[in-house]
Design a protein around this motif. Structure first.
Motif, PDB file in Angstrom:
ATOM      1  N   GLU A 196      -0.966  50.371   8.537  1.00  0.00           N
ATOM      2  CA  GLU A 196      -0.108  50.170   9.516  1.00  0.00           C
ATOM      3  C   GLU A 196      -0.385  51.301  10.450  1.00  0.00           C
ATOM      4  O   GLU A 196       0.165  51.508  11.487  1.00  0.00           O
ATOM      5  N   GLY A 197      -1.842  51.891  10.500  1.00  0.00           N
ATOM      6  CA  GLY A 197      -2.143  52.550  11.394  1.00  0.00           C
ATOM      7  C   GLY A 197      -1.431  53.740  11.604  1.00  0.00           C
ATOM      8  O   GLY A 197      -1.208  54.292  12.788  1.00  0.00           O
ATOM      9  N   VAL A 198      -0.813  54.717  10.546  1.00  0.00           N
ATOM     10  CA  VAL A 198       0.006  55.747  10.968  1.00  0.00           C
ATOM     11  C   VAL A 198      -0.563  56.960  10.163  1.00  0.00           C
ATOM     12  O   VAL A 198      -1.428  56.667   9.088  1.00  0.00           O
ATOM     13  N   ASP A 199      -0.251  58.099  10.494  1.00  0.00           N
ATOM     14  CA  ASP A 199      -0.916  59.587   9.909  1.00  0.00           C
ATOM     15  C   ASP A 199      -0.210  59.883   8.832  1.00  0.00           C
ATOM     16  O   ASP A 199      -0.496  60.410   8.092  1.00  0.00           O
ATOM     17  N   SER A 200       1.292  59.560   8.748  1.00  0.00           N
ATOM     18  CA  SER A 200       2.008  59.853   7.663  1.00  0.00           C
ATOM     19  C   SER A 200       3.391  59.400   7.678  1.00  0.00           C
ATOM     20  O   SER A 200       3.737  58.729   8.398  1.00  0.00           O
ATOM     21  N   TYR A 201       3.852  59.600   6.663  1.00  0.00           N
ATOM     22  CA  TYR A 201       5.503  58.955   6.539  1.00  0.00           C
ATOM     23  C   TYR A 201       6.150  60.180   5.958  1.00  0.00           C
ATOM     24  O   TYR A 201       5.891  61.297   5.351  1.00  0.00           O
ATOM     25  N   PRO A 202       7.645  60.113   6.549  1.00  0.00           N
ATOM     26  CA  PRO A 202       8.832  60.943   5.852  1.00  0.00           C
ATOM     27  C   PRO A 202       8.604  60.762   4.433  1.00  0.00           C
ATOM     28  O   PRO A 202       8.451  59.745   4.013  1.00  0.00           O
ATOM     29  N   ILE A 203       8.896  61.802   3.541  1.00  0.00           N
ATOM     30  CA  ILE A 203       8.899  61.650   2.224  1.00  0.00           C
ATOM     31  C   ILE A 203       9.787  60.609   1.761  1.00  0.00           C
ATOM     32  O   ILE A 203       9.517  60.067   0.746  1.00  0.00           O
ATOM     33  N   GLU A 204      10.884  60.472   2.336  1.00  0.00           N
ATOM     34  CA  GLU A 204      11.834  59.338   1.851  1.00  0.00           C
ATOM     35  C   GLU A 204      11.702  58.083   2.002  1.00  0.00           C
ATOM     36  O   GLU A 204      11.943  57.084   1.603  1.00  0.00           O
ATOM     37  N   LYS A 205      10.387  57.875   3.003  1.00  0.00           N
ATOM     38  CA  LYS A 205       9.816  56.505   3.453  1.00  0.00           C
ATOM     39  C   LYS A 205       8.411  56.590   2.841  1.00  0.00           C
ATOM     40  O   LYS A 205       7.677  55.350   2.925  1.00  0.00           O
ATOM     41  N   ASP A 206       7.755  57.570   2.197  1.00  0.00           N
ATOM     42  CA  ASP A 206       6.322  57.291   1.583  1.00  0.00           C
ATOM     43  C   ASP A 206       6.357  56.198   0.648  1.00  0.00           C
ATOM     44  O   ASP A 206       7.177  56.262  -0.482  1.00  0.00           O
ATOM     45  N   PRO A 207       5.468  55.287   0.811  1.00  0.00           N
ATOM     46  CA  PRO A 207       5.319  53.958  -0.067  1.00  0.00           C
ATOM     47  C   PRO A 207       5.213  54.125  -1.733  1.00  0.00           C
ATOM     48  O   PRO A 207       5.924  53.535  -2.310  1.00  0.00           O
ATOM     49  N   GLY A 208       4.609  55.272  -2.051  1.00  0.00           N
ATOM     50  CA  GLY A 208       4.383  55.464  -3.342  1.00  0.00           C
ATOM     51  C   GLY A 208       5.385  56.260  -3.987  1.00  0.00           C
ATOM     52  O   GLY A 208       5.917  55.790  -4.962  1.00  0.00           O
ATOM     53  N   VAL A 209       6.125  57.120  -3.355  1.00  0.00           N
ATOM     54  CA  VAL A 209       7.200  57.896  -3.955  1.00  0.00           C
ATOM     55  C   VAL A 209       8.404  56.777  -3.917  1.00  0.00           C
ATOM     56  O   VAL A 209       9.080  56.675  -5.051  1.00  0.00           O
ATOM     57  N   VAL A 210       8.663  56.134  -2.879  1.00  0.00           N
ATOM     58  CA  VAL A 210       9.584  54.788  -2.972  1.00  0.00           C
ATOM     59  C   VAL A 210       9.309  53.918  -4.075  1.00  0.00           C
ATOM     60  O   VAL A 210      10.314  53.495  -4.883  1.00  0.00           O
ATOM     61  N   SER A 211       8.041  53.673  -4.222  1.00  0.00           N
ATOM     62  CA  SER A 211       7.862  52.695  -5.435  1.00  0.00           C
ATOM     63  C   SER A 211       8.161  53.188  -6.735  1.00  0.00           C
ATOM     64  O   SER A 211       8.781  52.616  -7.543  1.00  0.00           O
ATOM     65  N   VAL A 212       7.392  54.761  -7.158  1.00  0.00           N
ATOM     66  CA  VAL A 212       7.914  54.957  -8.364  1.00  0.00           C
ATOM     67  C   VAL A 212       9.503  55.245  -8.505  1.00  0.00           C
ATOM     68  O   VAL A 212       9.904  55.137  -9.788  1.00  0.00           O
ATOM     69  N   LYS A 213      10.135  55.747  -7.392  1.00  0.00           N
ATOM     70  CA  LYS A 213      11.771  55.782  -7.720  1.00  0.00           C
ATOM     71  C   LYS A 213      12.020  54.521  -8.201  1.00  0.00           C
ATOM     72  O   LYS A 213      13.159  54.239  -8.844  1.00  0.00           O
ATOM     73  N   LYS A 214      11.818  53.450  -7.530  1.00  0.00           N
ATOM     74  CA  LYS A 214      12.352  51.972  -7.818  1.00  0.00           C
ATOM     75  C   LYS A 214      11.818  51.686  -9.145  1.00  0.00           C
ATOM     76  O   LYS A 214      12.934  51.147  -9.866  1.00  0.00           O
ATOM     77  N   ILE A 215      10.791  51.973  -9.660  1.00  0.00           N
ATOM     78  CA  ILE A 215      10.257  51.642 -11.060  1.00  0.00           C
ATOM     79  C   ILE A 215      11.118  52.506 -11.948  1.00  0.00           C
ATOM     80  O   ILE A 215      11.506  51.889 -12.951  1.00  0.00           O
ATOM     81  N   TYR A 216      11.260  53.551 -11.694  1.00  0.00           N
ATOM     82  CA  TYR A 216      12.005  54.585 -12.554  1.00  0.00           C
ATOM     83  C   TYR A 216      13.481  54.082 -12.702  1.00  0.00           C
ATOM     84  O   TYR A 216      13.978  54.121 -13.971  1.00  0.00           O
ATOM     85  N   THR A 217      14.012  53.713 -11.562  1.00  0.00           N
ATOM     86  CA  THR A 217      15.450  53.335 -11.770  1.00  0.00           C
ATOM     87  C   THR A 217      15.685  52.124 -12.540  1.00  0.00           C
ATOM     88  O   THR A 217      16.490  51.903 -13.264  1.00  0.00           O
ATOM     89  N   TYR A 218      14.862  51.239 -11.933  1.00  0.00           N
ATOM     90  CA  TYR A 218      14.720  49.667 -12.858  1.00  0.00           C
ATOM     91  C   TYR A 218      14.876  50.067 -14.282  1.00  0.00           C
ATOM     92  O   TYR A 218      15.576  49.425 -15.110  1.00  0.00           O
TER      93      TYR A 218
END
Length: 147
Positions: free
Chosen positions: A9-31
């Motif tokens: 996506e050509g970006v330098d960073s993401y806010p933590i609430e949109k960090d793809p890895g963090v979002v993914s682990v949260k979703k997996i955990y919740t599921y």
């Protein structure tokens, strides 16, 4: 995941609430907690303490020594970002039943997942081949390790 998305996506960073890895682990955990599947979810390959704190409360986290040192020096109050009881009360994550073909179809439509899975498999094959060579050299073994 973060590195892949930053490059794609050509970006330098993401806010933590949109960090793809963090979002993914949260979703997996919740599921897994919602489904009462007896497993432990583990976050890994952290690039920052913000990612670690973003997954506080996860069953397991692998954290590098350098990030542990940074966490030790951090003065923020740590609140659990993940909690099994809250996960069970969250909006249900519904996944259709999956067979081999639907898994392949889903994987083929997610470039990040496809590339990272392939890279991981390739890495395991390379490590297996290196181990096989080392064993043959060290012990004079002619046989190869078969997958």
């Amino acid at each position: 995941m973060l590195d892949w998305y930053k490059k794609a996506e050509g970006v330098d960073s993401y806010p933590i609430e949109k960090d793809p890895g963090v979002v993914s682990v949260k979703k997996i955990y919740t599921y897994y907690k919602q489904q009462n599947i007896p497993t432990q979810v583990m976050g890994a390959s952290f690039r920052s303490i913000d990612q670690v704190l973003g997954l506080a409360g996860c069953d397991l986290l692998t954290i590098s020594p350098s990030l542990l040192t940074q966490l030790e020096q951090d003065t923020r109050t740590v609140d659990a970002a993940l909690d099994a009881n809250k996960a069970k009360q969250a909006e249900a994550i519904v996944r259709p039943a999956q067979d081999e073909q639907s898994f392949k179809d889903e994987l083929n439509h997610d470039l990040m997942a496809f590339q990272l899975l392939q890279g991981g498999v390739d890495g395991f094959i390379k490590a297996r081949d290196q181990l096989s060579l080392l064993l043959r050299q060290s012990f004079g073994i002619d046989a190869e390790i078969k997958s």
